[in-house]
Design a protein around this motif. Structure first.
Motif, PDB file in Angstrom:
ATOM      1  N   UNK A   1     -53.684   3.494 -29.432  1.00  0.00           N
ATOM      2  CA  UNK A   1     -53.624   4.770 -28.699  1.00  0.00           C
ATOM      3  C   UNK A   1     -55.028   5.313 -28.467  1.00  0.00           C
ATOM      4  N   UNK A   2     -55.901   5.183 -29.470  1.00  0.00           N
ATOM      5  CA  UNK A   2     -57.290   5.614 -29.293  1.00  0.00           C
ATOM      6  C   UNK A   2     -57.931   4.876 -28.129  1.00  0.00           C
ATOM      7  N   UNK A   3     -57.678   3.572 -28.046  1.00  0.00           N
ATOM      8  CA  UNK A   3     -58.267   2.790 -26.952  1.00  0.00           C
ATOM      9  C   UNK A   3     -57.731   3.235 -25.590  1.00  0.00           C
ATOM     10  N   UNK A   4     -56.461   3.651 -25.545  1.00  0.00           N
ATOM     11  CA  UNK A   4     -55.868   4.087 -24.276  1.00  0.00           C
ATOM     12  C   UNK A   4     -56.487   5.394 -23.778  1.00  0.00           C
ATOM     13  N   UNK A   5     -56.891   6.259 -24.715  1.00  0.00           N
ATOM     14  CA  UNK A   5     -57.451   7.551 -24.293  1.00  0.00           C
ATOM     15  C   UNK A   5     -58.978   7.553 -24.314  1.00  0.00           C
ATOM     16  N   UNK A   6     -59.567   6.415 -24.686  1.00  0.00           N
ATOM     17  CA  UNK A   6     -61.029   6.298 -24.626  1.00  0.00           C
ATOM     18  C   UNK A   6     -61.477   6.402 -23.175  1.00  0.00           C
ATOM     19  N   UNK A   7     -62.531   7.143 -22.949  1.00  0.00           N
ATOM     20  CA  UNK A   7     -63.008   7.374 -21.592  1.00  0.00           C
ATOM     21  C   UNK A   7     -62.391   8.608 -20.971  1.00  0.00           C
ATOM     22  N   UNK A   8     -61.313   9.097 -21.557  1.00  0.00           N
ATOM     23  CA  UNK A   8     -60.683  10.339 -21.112  1.00  0.00           C
ATOM     24  C   UNK A   8     -60.946  11.411 -22.167  1.00  0.00           C
ATOM     25  N   UNK A   9     -60.178  11.366 -23.224  1.00  0.00           N
ATOM     26  CA  UNK A   9     -60.348  12.339 -24.306  1.00  0.00           C
ATOM     27  C   UNK A   9     -61.577  12.043 -25.158  1.00  0.00           C
ATOM     28  N   UNK A  10     -61.829  10.752 -25.419  1.00  0.00           N
ATOM     29  CA  UNK A  10     -62.837  10.354 -26.401  1.00  0.00           C
ATOM     30  C   UNK A  10     -63.887   9.419 -25.809  1.00  0.00           C
ATOM     31  N   UNK A  11     -65.054   9.399 -26.445  1.00  0.00           N
ATOM     32  CA  UNK A  11     -66.131   8.493 -26.022  1.00  0.00           C
ATOM     33  C   UNK A  11     -65.764   7.060 -26.404  1.00  0.00           C
ATOM     34  N   UNK A  12     -65.729   6.127 -25.456  1.00  0.00           N
ATOM     35  CA  UNK A  12     -65.297   4.753 -25.743  1.00  0.00           C
ATOM     36  C   UNK A  12     -66.093   4.072 -26.862  1.00  0.00           C
ATOM     37  N   UNK A  13     -67.408   4.236 -26.863  1.00  0.00           N
ATOM     38  CA  UNK A  13     -68.236   3.571 -27.876  1.00  0.00           C
ATOM     39  C   UNK A  13     -67.896   4.064 -29.278  1.00  0.00           C
ATOM     40  N   UNK A  14     -67.606   5.352 -29.412  1.00  0.00           N
ATOM     41  CA  UNK A  14     -67.251   5.896 -30.719  1.00  0.00           C
ATOM     42  C   UNK A  14     -65.883   5.403 -31.169  1.00  0.00           C
TER      43      UNK A  14
END
Length: 225
Positions: free
Chosen positions: A206-219
């Motif tokens: 789920x984190x990977x799905x929202x990376x780039x939207x809600x969260x910084x992908x690298x983090x």
């Protein structure tokens, strides 16, 4: 109190100048020891104060008991993975522990008695107030100035769609970006009245799905590592 022991193996006793020099050393040592003890006492007091604040926050939000401790733990893990120094890690864990301090002023109808998966518009207005309220509380404590972004900005989104200021990308301070990952992951993997907590592996996806939207992908990737 303390003792400074002097040994003179020769037949001559200590002269006045030598005794005065030793006296100065003793006075400085006494001040240093006293300051060190005071620092330890202060740090223990401060740590206890932070824990008390966290307990107060969680008393308001019974469904997320332990949330602040877990967010602090996850944030520290991610900070270490990023290679942060000891001072940065200290500020990060402090800010993570206090990130929800603004919930102290939130109505019980939103926190304690809400079991719905969707908040009403009025409840959502109250929820969105807690980051700014948290910043306002921390601004009154001068030595917590460095951790204000953790409380104020952990709901800002990497793509600019968050609140309260709509910051985007690296406009959001690193401490807030890290806490956002930890906060989101804990929300996904713990039971809430309206959802069953996901497994850690499902949480990663789920984190990977929202990376780039809600969260910084690298983090996100560093956190999963």
């Amino acid at each position: 109190n303390g003792v400074l022991y002097l040994c003179n193996p020769g037949p001559r006793g200590f002269g006045e100048s030598e005794l005065e020099a030793v006296s100065k050393i003793a006075r400085r040592a006494g001040v240093s020891i006293s300051a060190a003890r005071w620092r330890v006492d202060f740090e223990l007091l401060f740590s206890s104060m932070v824990d008390a604040i966290m307990n107060t926050i969680q008393a308001k939000d019974v469904y997320t008991r332990g949330h602040s401790e877990r967010v602090r733990h996850y944030s520290k893990l991610l900070g270490k993975e990023l290679g942060l120094g000891s001072e940065e890690l200290y500020r990060l864990t402090l800010g993570a522990g206090l990130h929800d301090i603004g919930k102290v002023g939130m109505p019980d109808s939103v926190l304690k008695h809400n079991k719905s998966a969707r908040l009403t518009p009025g409840q959502m207005v109250e929820v969105r107030k807690h980051p700014a309220r948290g910043a306002q509380i921390l601004r009154d404590i001068s030595f917590l100035a460095d951790v204000i972004p953790a409380a104020e900005l952990h709901h800002e989104d990497w793509d600019g769609g968050g609140y309260p200021h709509g910051l985007k990308g690296e406009e959001i301070p690193l401490i807030a970006r890290i806490v956002a990952v930890a906060d989101t992951y804990d929300a996904i993997t713990t039971d809430r009245p309206y959802q069953k907590g996901k497994s850690y592996e499902e949480g990663h996806e789920i984190l990977r799905k929202i990376a780039g939207k809600r969260l910084q992908p690298e983090l996100v990737e560093k956190f999963i590592e």
